[in-house]
Design a protein around this motif. Structure first.
Motif, mmCIF file in Angstrom:
data_model
loop_
_atom_site.group_PDB
_atom_site.id
_atom_site.type_symbol
_atom_site.label_atom_id
_atom_site.label_comp_id
_atom_site.label_asym_id
_atom_site.label_seq_id
_atom_site.Cartn_x
_atom_site.Cartn_y
_atom_site.Cartn_z
ATOM 1 N N SER A 7 44.687 -29.271 18.974
ATOM 2 C CA SER A 7 45.858 -28.587 18.254
ATOM 3 C C SER A 7 46.468 -29.753 17.331
ATOM 4 O O SER A 7 46.922 -30.663 17.730
ATOM 5 C CB SER A 7 46.883 -27.949 19.278
ATOM 6 O OG SER A 7 46.243 -27.220 19.951
ATOM 7 N N SER A 10 52.036 -27.117 14.640
ATOM 8 C CA SER A 10 52.186 -25.465 14.110
ATOM 9 C C SER A 10 53.335 -25.676 13.210
ATOM 10 O O SER A 10 54.328 -26.173 13.276
ATOM 11 C CB SER A 10 52.605 -24.989 15.259
ATOM 12 O OG SER A 10 52.712 -23.652 14.902
ATOM 13 N N ALA A 14 48.419 -29.336 8.389
ATOM 14 C CA ALA A 14 47.340 -29.240 9.396
ATOM 15 C C ALA A 14 47.048 -30.606 9.445
ATOM 16 O O ALA A 14 47.068 -31.677 8.718
ATOM 17 C CB ALA A 14 46.083 -28.703 8.894
ATOM 18 N N SER A 37 43.196 -25.370 16.528
ATOM 19 C CA SER A 37 44.282 -24.615 16.132
ATOM 20 C C SER A 37 45.155 -25.837 15.159
ATOM 21 O O SER A 37 45.457 -26.773 15.461
ATOM 22 C CB SER A 37 45.184 -24.331 17.323
ATOM 23 O OG SER A 37 46.330 -23.540 16.712
ATOM 24 N N ASN A 38 45.494 -25.313 13.964
ATOM 25 C CA ASN A 38 46.297 -26.096 13.141
ATOM 26 C C ASN A 38 45.781 -27.436 12.632
ATOM 27 O O ASN A 38 46.477 -28.239 12.442
ATOM 28 C CB ASN A 38 47.901 -26.294 13.449
ATOM 29 C CG ASN A 38 48.428 -24.845 13.792
ATOM 30 O OD1 ASN A 38 48.357 -23.678 12.934
ATOM 31 N ND2 ASN A 38 48.870 -24.936 15.099
ATOM 32 N N ASN A 61 43.989 -20.670 12.482
ATOM 33 C CA ASN A 61 44.884 -21.749 11.263
ATOM 34 C C ASN A 61 43.998 -22.978 10.890
ATOM 35 O O ASN A 61 44.433 -23.992 11.050
ATOM 36 C CB ASN A 61 46.295 -22.040 11.512
ATOM 37 C CG ASN A 61 46.921 -20.793 11.369
ATOM 38 O OD1 ASN A 61 46.726 -19.882 10.917
ATOM 39 N ND2 ASN A 61 48.157 -20.712 12.251
#
Length: 173
Positions: A7, A10, A14, A37-38, A61
């Motif tokens: 990750s 958020s 990114a 994620s992200n 994302n």
């Protein structure tokens, strides 16, 4: 059995994962899930190799600049604003929310593709044929396509296997 979650921040820019010169991720015995994620991940042609059935890969994302290689079927869940710049061999792809952008051959060798919500963005400022093996789509999933009424040109979705449902065009460019 274990899950690997990668990750980034958020709501911010990114994080970037560059696998240049590295072997990438391999999901075999014991691994059940790999979730991004992200993040933006790339640097290799193959980012992940799936060798064990009943494995899942999640892209949320995420900009995924590479391939997922596999000789077995696995689940590829897509959510958020995700771009797949590579292929997803033998994947059972699903998206019920978010926006996905992919290349013309990204889903050619996927086992099955199911878009039951969200937006499928095919707008690239050019006219392309998107090859998808088995496609299921319903009216909750909207498609953005390139379209030129004057010259009678548009993006084409070519389903080579079994296809069912509705392709709801929500935006023309």
């Amino acid at each position: 059995r274990f899950t690997v979650n990668i990750s980034g921040v958020s709501g911010g820019s990114a994080e970037t994962i560059n696998l240049n010169g590295k072997t990438g991720f391999e999901l075999g015995d014991g691994a059940t899930a790999l979730n991004f994620s992200n993040v933006t991940v790339g640097g290799n042609t193959t980012i992940a190799t799936i060798t064990k059935a009943n494995t899942s890969v999640g892209l949320h994302n995420t900009i995924f600049n590479g391939n997922i290689d596999s000789d077995v079927n696995y689940t590829l869940g897509i959510s958020g604003a995700t771009t797949l710049n590579g292929t997803a061999a033998n994947a059972n792809v699903s998206m019920s929310s978010g926006t996905v952008t992919f290349n013309t051959n990204s889903l050619t060798n996927a086992n099955a593709v199911s878009f039951t919500g969200g937006t499928v963005n095919l707008q690239t400022s050019g006219f392309n044929t998107y090859n998808i093996n088995n496609l299921t789509s319903d009216s909750n999933a909207g498609y953005n396509i390139d379209f030129d009424a004057t010259n009678k040109q548009a993006d084409i979705i070519s389903a080579t296997g079994t296809s069912t449902g509705t392709l709801e065009i929500i935006k023309l460019k």
